[in-house]
Design a protein around this motif. Structure first.
Motif, PDB file in Angstrom:
ATOM      1  N   ILE A  10      30.550  53.604  24.416  1.00  0.00           N
ATOM      2  CA  ILE A  10      31.515  52.630  23.909  1.00  0.00           C
ATOM      3  C   ILE A  10      31.300  51.324  24.649  1.00  0.00           C
ATOM      4  O   ILE A  10      30.815  51.303  25.781  1.00  0.00           O
ATOM      5  N   ARG A  11      31.649  50.244  23.986  1.00  0.00           N
ATOM      6  CA  ARG A  11      31.591  48.926  24.611  1.00  0.00           C
ATOM      7  C   ARG A  11      33.010  48.491  24.930  1.00  0.00           C
ATOM      8  O   ARG A  11      33.879  48.552  24.069  1.00  0.00           O
ATOM      9  N   VAL A  12      33.215  48.058  26.155  1.00  0.00           N
ATOM     10  CA  VAL A  12      34.524  47.566  26.581  1.00  0.00           C
ATOM     11  C   VAL A  12      34.343  46.283  27.380  1.00  0.00           C
ATOM     12  O   VAL A  12      33.261  46.009  27.900  1.00  0.00           O
ATOM     13  N   GLU A  13      35.410  45.513  27.460  1.00  0.00           N
ATOM     14  CA  GLU A  13      35.429  44.304  28.273  1.00  0.00           C
ATOM     15  C   GLU A  13      36.419  44.513  29.407  1.00  0.00           C
ATOM     16  O   GLU A  13      37.436  45.176  29.227  1.00  0.00           O
ATOM     17  N   VAL A  14      36.119  43.929  30.564  1.00  0.00           N
ATOM     18  CA  VAL A  14      37.042  43.950  31.693  1.00  0.00           C
ATOM     19  C   VAL A  14      37.301  42.499  32.073  1.00  0.00           C
ATOM     20  O   VAL A  14      36.352  41.733  32.283  1.00  0.00           O
ATOM     21  N   VAL A  15      38.579  42.116  32.126  1.00  0.00           N
ATOM     22  CA  VAL A  15      38.944  40.725  32.363  1.00  0.00           C
ATOM     23  C   VAL A  15      39.988  40.642  33.473  1.00  0.00           C
ATOM     24  O   VAL A  15      40.960  41.391  33.483  1.00  0.00           O
ATOM     25  N   HIS A  16      39.754  39.691  34.396  1.00  0.00           N
ATOM     26  CA  HIS A  16      40.743  39.388  35.430  1.00  0.00           C
ATOM     27  C   HIS A  16      40.803  37.877  35.566  1.00  0.00           C
ATOM     28  O   HIS A  16      39.780  37.221  35.768  1.00  0.00           O
ATOM     29  N   ALA A  17      41.996  37.309  35.435  1.00  0.00           N
ATOM     30  CA  ALA A  17      42.193  35.869  35.613  1.00  0.00           C
ATOM     31  C   ALA A  17      42.935  35.651  36.919  1.00  0.00           C
ATOM     32  O   ALA A  17      44.146  35.808  36.989  1.00  0.00           O
ATOM     33  N   ALA A  18      42.194  35.296  37.962  1.00  0.00           N
ATOM     34  CA  ALA A  18      42.805  35.058  39.265  1.00  0.00           C
ATOM     35  C   ALA A  18      43.644  33.788  39.250  1.00  0.00           C
ATOM     36  O   ALA A  18      44.615  33.661  39.979  1.00  0.00           O
ATOM     37  N   ALA A  19      43.262  32.850  38.400  1.00  0.00           N
ATOM     38  CA  ALA A  19      43.962  31.581  38.223  1.00  0.00           C
ATOM     39  C   ALA A  19      43.627  31.090  36.810  1.00  0.00           C
ATOM     40  O   ALA A  19      42.713  31.631  36.177  1.00  0.00           O
ATOM     41  N   PRO A  20      44.339  30.082  36.311  1.00  0.00           N
ATOM     42  CA  PRO A  20      44.089  29.648  34.929  1.00  0.00           C
ATOM     43  C   PRO A  20      42.623  29.345  34.592  1.00  0.00           C
ATOM     44  O   PRO A  20      42.180  29.609  33.497  1.00  0.00           O
ATOM     45  N   HIS A  21      41.850  28.807  35.527  1.00  0.00           N
ATOM     46  CA  HIS A  21      40.456  28.480  35.222  1.00  0.00           C
ATOM     47  C   HIS A  21      39.475  29.306  36.049  1.00  0.00           C
ATOM     48  O   HIS A  21      38.321  28.930  36.196  1.00  0.00           O
ATOM     49  N   ASP A  22      39.933  30.428  36.577  1.00  0.00           N
ATOM     50  CA  ASP A  22      39.105  31.313  37.391  1.00  0.00           C
ATOM     51  C   ASP A  22      39.145  32.702  36.763  1.00  0.00           C
ATOM     52  O   ASP A  22      39.958  33.543  37.146  1.00  0.00           O
ATOM     53  N   ALA A  65      33.101  50.593  37.241  1.00  0.00           N
ATOM     54  CA  ALA A  65      31.794  50.149  36.751  1.00  0.00           C
ATOM     55  C   ALA A  65      31.663  48.624  36.741  1.00  0.00           C
ATOM     56  O   ALA A  65      30.583  48.087  36.956  1.00  0.00           O
ATOM     57  N   SER A  66      32.775  47.922  36.529  1.00  0.00           N
ATOM     58  CA  SER A  66      32.718  46.463  36.447  1.00  0.00           C
ATOM     59  C   SER A  66      32.532  45.811  37.814  1.00  0.00           C
ATOM     60  O   SER A  66      31.991  44.706  37.912  1.00  0.00           O
ATOM     61  N   GLY A  67      33.023  46.459  38.861  1.00  0.00           N
ATOM     62  CA  GLY A  67      32.931  45.890  40.202  1.00  0.00           C
ATOM     63  C   GLY A  67      33.939  44.788  40.479  1.00  0.00           C
ATOM     64  O   GLY A  67      33.912  44.160  41.527  1.00  0.00           O
ATOM     65  N   VAL A  68      34.845  44.533  39.554  1.00  0.00           N
ATOM     66  CA  VAL A  68      35.800  43.433  39.715  1.00  0.00           C
ATOM     67  C   VAL A  68      36.714  43.640  40.918  1.00  0.00           C
ATOM     68  O   VAL A  68      37.071  42.682  41.606  1.00  0.00           O
ATOM     69  N   LEU A  69      37.079  44.869  41.204  1.00  0.00           N
ATOM     70  CA  LEU A  69      37.970  45.132  42.343  1.00  0.00           C
ATOM     71  C   LEU A  69      37.297  44.743  43.658  1.00  0.00           C
ATOM     72  O   LEU A  69      37.931  44.121  44.519  1.00  0.00           O
ATOM     73  N   LEU A  70      36.024  45.073  43.791  1.00  0.00           N
ATOM     74  CA  LEU A  70      35.290  44.712  45.018  1.00  0.00           C
ATOM     75  C   LEU A  70      35.059  43.206  45.093  1.00  0.00           C
ATOM     76  O   LEU A  70      35.254  42.600  46.146  1.00  0.00           O
ATOM     77  N   ARG A  71      34.624  42.600  43.981  1.00  0.00           N
ATOM     78  CA  ARG A  71      34.353  41.157  43.978  1.00  0.00           C
ATOM     79  C   ARG A  71      35.578  40.345  44.330  1.00  0.00           C
ATOM     80  O   ARG A  71      35.496  39.321  44.999  1.00  0.00           O
TER      81      ARG A  71
END
Length: 122
Positions: A14-26, A46-52
């Motif tokens: 399956i294809r999924v997107e993972v999105v996190h907006a730390a601020a309006p333009h980030d 899998a996205s690594g967003v938590l570590l980044r």
């Protein structure tokens, strides 16, 4: 070969997107291919967003397309996993702060002026 046949052979993804907006333009955005049956937790890992972003997995709220969900929620093809940042101000309080007050010519004052300008019934 159609998608149903491919899934029958154990190669279904399956294809999924993972999105996190730390601020309006980030905005941190990633597209992933995961095995069918993957969960929100699998997508976050899998996205690594938590570590980044240095986020605590237990402390961040998540959802799928604006609907809060649990981390063990199974994903479907095309889902968008969203990480929600905490509210800094209650939305109702923020609107109150933006609303001009009566003393500064706010909505109450404008309604009063409109009432005076309207013709009176006899």
């Amino acid at each position: 070969m159609d998608r149903a046949e491919a899934c029958g052979q154990g190669a279904c993804t399956i294809r999924v997107e993972v999105v996190h907006a730390a601020a309006p333009h980030d905005i941190d955005f990633g597209e992933l291919q995961l095995p069918a049956g993957a969960t929100v937790a699998d997508a976050l890992q899998a996205s690594g967003v938590l570590l980044r972003r240095g986020l605590d997995a237990a402390a961040v709220d998540v959802g799928i397309r604006g609907r809060p969900c649990a981390r063990d929620e199974p994903l479907r093809d095309g889902d968008r996993v969203e990480l929600y940042r905490p509210l800094l101000v209650d939305p109702k309080e923020a609107r109150r702060r933006r609303q001009p007050t009566h003393a500064t010519g706010g909505a109450q004052a404008r309604r009063g002026e409109a009432d005076e300008a309207a013709p009176k019934k006899r």
